[in-house]
Motif scaffolding. Structure first.
Motif, mmCIF file in Angstrom:
data_model
loop_
_atom_site.group_PDB
_atom_site.id
_atom_site.type_symbol
_atom_site.label_atom_id
_atom_site.label_comp_id
_atom_site.label_asym_id
_atom_site.label_seq_id
_atom_site.Cartn_x
_atom_site.Cartn_y
_atom_site.Cartn_z
ATOM 1 N N THR A 1 -22.446 79.475 70.132
ATOM 2 C CA THR A 1 -22.316 80.594 69.198
ATOM 3 C C THR A 1 -22.964 81.833 69.793
ATOM 4 O O THR A 1 -23.955 81.744 70.533
ATOM 5 N N THR B 1 -24.501 82.290 61.816
ATOM 6 C CA THR B 1 -24.267 80.843 61.882
ATOM 7 C C THR B 1 -25.319 80.084 61.082
ATOM 8 O O THR B 1 -24.988 79.157 60.323
ATOM 9 N N PHE C 1 -24.595 80.620 57.420
ATOM 10 C CA PHE C 1 -23.423 79.893 56.933
ATOM 11 C C PHE C 1 -23.730 78.407 56.751
ATOM 12 O O PHE C 1 -23.495 77.830 55.685
ATOM 13 N N TYR C 2 -24.264 77.783 57.783
ATOM 14 C CA TYR C 2 -24.448 76.325 57.701
ATOM 15 C C TYR C 2 -25.635 75.955 56.804
ATOM 16 O O TYR C 2 -25.545 75.007 56.025
ATOM 17 N N VAL D 1 -16.249 82.322 50.690
ATOM 18 C CA VAL D 1 -15.569 81.770 51.864
ATOM 19 C C VAL D 1 -14.114 81.520 51.506
ATOM 20 O O VAL D 1 -13.822 80.928 50.460
ATOM 21 N N ARG E 1 -13.114 78.289 57.662
ATOM 22 C CA ARG E 1 -13.651 78.626 58.986
ATOM 23 C C ARG E 1 -15.086 79.114 58.863
ATOM 24 O O ARG E 1 -15.476 79.643 57.829
ATOM 25 N N ASP E 2 -15.829 78.921 59.946
ATOM 26 C CA ASP E 2 -17.208 79.408 59.972
ATOM 27 C C ASP E 2 -17.219 80.822 60.554
ATOM 28 O O ASP E 2 -16.163 81.358 60.914
#
Lengths: 89, 200
Positions: free
Chosen positions: B21, B27, B30-31, B120, B137-138
């Protein structure tokens, strides 16, 4: 011998049921986990008669085809007999 | 030549998958925050000691994705994303994806709602042959999927898969294979032979 095979699993059962309604179709018993759906001449199956969604519908010949596709879209599958080679020469 | 499966050592599921990434904050957000996957481990290192490669210093961090699996990322400090690692648009690049398992339709719908509530873009659920899935999608544009199992795959599924792939490999060898109808027609011959061996 003209027709198509169907793996004996639940998600493809509606395909067999829809094909069985045609007068020129013989649905053979399960052998080795596959049914053979045999037809004389030509066979049309409408997707709406199967209730299959597109993700399953477009894979519904995955068990094998003895014939030729003349139409395969979201609405209908049309098959006929063929003597053509599988691959171009 | 087919190698004997009996002699093969076993695998026991996914430990982790990993991707690079160049969007560290997005990131992690998001996660960890949007998906709610716990950040459970992070490695920081001075290259791999591979000076000749000019290997960048990096972070390698892991989010718990359940059932003792993690999804991991590498962040290479001070580097630019190479063009060949930008996720291309289109369906072919979507083949490279992670699919997580949930155990019920209720869980699948709960994930769909959570993602929508967090802004999202998420697909409607799609029912395949043996799973039902949602897709999204991320921030790196990596495709993600959450799926529930509709039925167990059983011996006939494995036999069928074997016939499909054996047929496909033979067609590939010809160099003349161009469409799925050819596979279906060629496979029928294998199925007929299989039925002759398994009449019951």
């Amino acid at each position: 011998m003209t027709g198509f095979f169907v793996l004996d699993v639940p998600e493809f059962a509606p395909l067999v049921a829809a094909a069985r309604r045609a007068p020129n179709v013989t649905v053979h018993p399960v052998r080795g986990s596959y049914r053979f759906v045999e037809f004389d001449g030509a066979l049309d199956i409408r997707r709406s008669d199967t209730g299959l969604n597109e993700a399953v519908w477009f894979g519904c010949l995955t068990a094998g085809l003895c014939g030729k596709i003349v139409r395969f879209d979201a609405e209908q599958l049309s098959l006929i007999a063929t003597n053509e080679p599988v691959l171009p020469l | 030549m087919t190698l004997s499966l009996q002699s093969a050592p076993r695998l026991h599921g996914v430990d982790h998958t990993a991707r690079p990434t160049w969007k560290l904050r997005e990131t992690v957000h998001f996660y960890r925050d949007i998906l709610g996957l716990p950040l459970v481990h992070a490695i920081t290192a001075k290259g791999w000691g591979r000076e000749k490669e000019e290997h960048a210093d990096f972070l390698h961090f892991f989010f718990d994705s359940g059932n003792e699996s993690t999804i991991a990322f590498f962040y290479y400090i001070g580097t630019q994303q190479p063009p060949e690692l930008v996720v291309p648009r289109g369906y072919m690049a979507m083949a490279n994806h992670t699919a997580w398992r949930v155990e019920s339709e209720t869980e699948l719908l709960a994930w769909q709602k959570r993602l929508e509530d967090q802004g999202v873009r998420v697909s409607q659920s799609v029912t395949h042959e043996v799973i039902e899935s949602i897709y999204f999608r991320d921030p790196n544009f990596y495709p993600l999927e959450i799926a529930r199992t509709l039925r167990d795959v059983e011996t006939p599924d494995a036999v069928d898969a074997g016939l499909t792939l054996e047929t496909a490999m033979r067609l590939e060898d010809t160099g003349r294979w161009s469409n799925i109808e050819q596979l279906w027609r060629a496979k029928a011959e294998h199925v007929i032979a299989h039925q002759e061996l398994h009449p019951a």
